[in-house]
Design a protein around this motif. Structure first.
Motif, PDB file in Angstrom:
ATOM      1  N   THR A 337      -2.504  -4.315   8.952  1.00 18.84           N
ATOM      2  CA  THR A 337      -1.898  -5.336   8.083  1.00 18.84           C
ATOM      3  C   THR A 337      -1.132  -4.649   6.955  1.00 18.84           C
ATOM      4  O   THR A 337       0.003  -5.033   6.621  1.00 18.84           O
ATOM      5  CB  THR A 337      -2.995  -6.249   7.502  1.00 18.84           C
ATOM      6  OG1 THR A 337      -3.759  -6.789   8.583  1.00 18.84           O
ATOM      7  CG2 THR A 337      -2.415  -7.381   6.691  1.00 18.84           C
ATOM      8  N   ALA A 338      -1.739  -3.615   6.347  1.00 18.56           N
ATOM      9  CA  ALA A 338      -1.075  -2.892   5.255  1.00 18.56           C
ATOM     10  C   ALA A 338       0.196  -2.211   5.768  1.00 18.56           C
ATOM     11  O   ALA A 338       1.230  -2.219   5.091  1.00 18.56           O
ATOM     12  CB  ALA A 338      -2.030  -1.853   4.664  1.00 18.56           C
ATOM     13  N   GLN A 339       0.125  -1.644   6.979  1.00 22.38           N
ATOM     14  CA  GLN A 339       1.315  -0.975   7.536  1.00 22.38           C
ATOM     15  C   GLN A 339       2.452  -1.971   7.776  1.00 22.38           C
ATOM     16  O   GLN A 339       3.613  -1.664   7.512  1.00 22.38           O
ATOM     17  CB  GLN A 339       0.963  -0.295   8.865  1.00 22.38           C
ATOM     18  CG  GLN A 339       0.121   0.961   8.719  1.00 22.38           C
ATOM     19  CD  GLN A 339      -0.288   1.499  10.095  1.00 22.38           C
ATOM     20  OE1 GLN A 339      -0.956   0.807  10.862  1.00 22.38           O
ATOM     21  NE2 GLN A 339       0.121   2.691  10.409  1.00 22.38           N
ATOM     22  N   ILE A 340       2.111  -3.164   8.283  1.00 25.55           N
ATOM     23  CA  ILE A 340       3.154  -4.188   8.487  1.00 25.55           C
ATOM     24  C   ILE A 340       3.770  -4.551   7.135  1.00 25.55           C
ATOM     25  O   ILE A 340       4.997  -4.609   6.975  1.00 25.55           O
ATOM     26  CB  ILE A 340       2.572  -5.465   9.146  1.00 25.55           C
ATOM     27  CG1 ILE A 340       2.040  -5.180  10.542  1.00 25.55           C
ATOM     28  CG2 ILE A 340       3.635  -6.563   9.199  1.00 25.55           C
ATOM     29  CD1 ILE A 340       1.246  -6.349  11.150  1.00 25.55           C
ATOM     30  N   VAL A 344       7.737  -4.389   5.609  1.00 25.03           N
ATOM     31  CA  VAL A 344       8.456  -5.474   4.918  1.00 25.03           C
ATOM     32  C   VAL A 344       8.850  -5.024   3.507  1.00 25.03           C
ATOM     33  O   VAL A 344       9.957  -5.317   3.039  1.00 25.03           O
ATOM     34  CB  VAL A 344       7.584  -6.753   4.857  1.00 25.03           C
ATOM     35  CG1 VAL A 344       8.344  -7.871   4.143  1.00 25.03           C
ATOM     36  CG2 VAL A 344       7.183  -7.206   6.264  1.00 25.03           C
ATOM     37  N   ALA A 345       7.970  -4.284   2.845  1.00 27.26           N
ATOM     38  CA  ALA A 345       8.234  -3.843   1.469  1.00 27.26           C
ATOM     39  C   ALA A 345       9.538  -3.051   1.397  1.00 27.26           C
ATOM     40  O   ALA A 345      10.277  -3.146   0.411  1.00 27.26           O
ATOM     41  CB  ALA A 345       7.074  -2.994   0.957  1.00 27.26           C
ATOM     42  N   GLN A 346       9.835  -2.296   2.464  1.00 25.55           N
ATOM     43  CA  GLN A 346      11.050  -1.485   2.466  1.00 25.55           C
ATOM     44  C   GLN A 346      12.302  -2.360   2.332  1.00 25.55           C
ATOM     45  O   GLN A 346      13.321  -1.924   1.798  1.00 25.55           O
ATOM     46  CB  GLN A 346      11.140  -0.628   3.744  1.00 25.55           C
ATOM     47  CG  GLN A 346      10.154   0.521   3.767  1.00 25.55           C
ATOM     48  CD  GLN A 346      10.232   1.400   2.520  1.00 25.55           C
ATOM     49  OE1 GLN A 346      11.311   1.705   2.010  1.00 25.55           O
ATOM     50  NE2 GLN A 346       9.069   1.790   2.003  1.00 25.55           N
ATOM     51  N   GLU A 347      12.230  -3.616   2.823  1.00 18.21           N
ATOM     52  CA  GLU A 347      13.390  -4.518   2.702  1.00 18.21           C
ATOM     53  C   GLU A 347      13.695  -4.770   1.237  1.00 18.21           C
ATOM     54  O   GLU A 347      14.853  -4.916   0.855  1.00 18.21           O
ATOM     55  CB  GLU A 347      13.106  -5.851   3.410  1.00 18.21           C
ATOM     56  CG  GLU A 347      12.883  -5.715   4.909  1.00 18.21           C
ATOM     57  CD  GLU A 347      12.419  -7.014   5.549  1.00 18.21           C
ATOM     58  OE1 GLU A 347      12.588  -8.112   4.957  1.00 18.21           O
ATOM     59  OE2 GLU A 347      11.859  -6.946   6.668  1.00 18.21           O
TER      60      GLU A 347
END
Ligand code: 2RA
Length: 351
Positions: A337-340, A344-347
């Motif tokens: 979940t953290a990796q997903i 998204v955070a990179q966006e």
């Protein structure tokens, strides 16, 4: 800019592992908001070395949130992930509520990170821990050889059934260990543990139980169908043939799986070993002559999928037999979940 994260279910078993993971991975978050049921509101928990007060779940807690992780039961996710999405957050859900929804991607970053952007409902799902304990390794083999069939037997830990599962196993082991007459009763552990079965349909101490989840069509359990349906969706392979038998074993944490995988072409065990060793998120431990293979006792608390006992099938040059272990609370739940969420955070970070 660094995005704002909400962790919903911060006080639960997976939520607790999540706070540890968020505190140790490279930080990509601005504010981290902790959210739980009204019962836990006001508690103070530590994340990234700072104390944060837990807020009660309400629509307003999602205002200004970019990514909201949900580590809560299916029915809570079903109601609240769409509310978070409607308030502008990307919801990353660890429950079973949306996994098979065609408008919700089911993501394992090492296998199908590209699916993260394919989220018309603003929701991304995290797979079930049993699928997750094997799919990173199977995905790496699939890229090279194209998998056609999986025959899976799981050896699942008690913590997959939550804190109640862990407590039940410890209580039963205490009772069973104290009863040395077991031998003379031919291993009748049922007499020693009594009727306290917790979430399991039979005693788990000194026993194995071929059941996890609920009864579904044709005698399969929900857990077995998850292994089949989720593997197909993650690999983008709707014709993959999967036969799974899910079994609970007296292990606290870390699911293990024996997998017989058949491919569209001939395979080579040494090459498969190399391929797995270089795959991100996979560790090969495979030297049986020296007693080297993964076991839950060694793997618990670690992030990767561990693979050993890699053999080309004696009777089929297109098949491999493997034994895999993955920590069901880390990669199997919180870590993925953290990796997903980090993808998204990179966006937001890259704008
Ligand atoms: C189990 N896979 O191990 C379940 C938990 N989600 O029971």
């Amino acid at each position: 800019r660094l995005p704002t994260l909400a962790v919903v279910g911060a006080t639960g078993a997976v939520g607790t592992v999540m706070l540890d993971i968020l505190s140790t991975r490279e930080n990509v978050w601005g504010e981290i908001r902790l959210v739980a049921s009204a019962r836990s509101a006001g508690k103070r928990l530590t994340v990234r070395g700072e104390e944060v007060e837990v807020q009660a779940l309400a629509p307003e807690v999602f205002d200004g949130v970019d990514v909201a992780m949900f580590d809560v039961p299916d029915e809570v996710s079903k109601e609240w992930a769409p509310i978070a999405a409607a308030r502008g957050a990307v919801a990353v859900d660890n429950s079973g509520a949306f996994r098979m929804d065609p408008d919700v991607p089911l993501v394992v970053p090492e296998v199908n990170a590209d699916q993260v952007r394919n989220r018309p409902r603003g929701i991304i799902s995290n797979p079930n821990c049993t699928t997750l304990s094997m799919i990173v390794a199977i995905g790496a083999l699939h890229r090279a050889y194209r998998v056609t069939d999986l025959v899976v037997s799981s050896y699942q830990a008690a913590s997959g059934a939550g804190q109640e599962g862990i407590d039940t196993l410890h209580d039963q082991i205490g009772k069973a260990a104290a009863d040395r007459t077991l031998g003379s009763r031919a291993g009748d552990v049922r007499a020693a543990v009594g009727g306290e079965l917790g979430p399991f349909p039979a005693p788990l101490a000194m026993n194995v139980v071929p059941w996890a989840g609920s009864l579904k069509e044709d005698g399969y359990s929900s857990e077995e169908l998850k292994v089949r349906n989720e593997s197909r969706k993650i690999l983008g392979h709707p014709d993959l043939r999967v036969a799974a038998t899910c079994v609970r074993v007296p292990v606290v944490t870390t699911h293990a799986l024996a997998v017989h995988a058949t491919f569209a072409q001939e395979v080579d065990a040494a090459k498969a070993r190399e391929l797995l060793a270089s795959a991100p998120g996979v560790v090969v431990q495979d030297d049986p002559a020296n007693g080297e293979f993964p076991t839950p006792a060694d793997v618990v608390g670690t992030d990767p999928t561990w693979v050993g006992r890699i053999r080309r099938s004696i009777d089929d040059p297109n098949s491999l037999d493997l034994f895999l272990c993955g920590d069901n609370l880390r990669k199997g739940a919180a870590l993925n979940t953290a990796q997903i969420a980090e993808v998204v955070a990179q966006e937001f970070i890259q704008g």
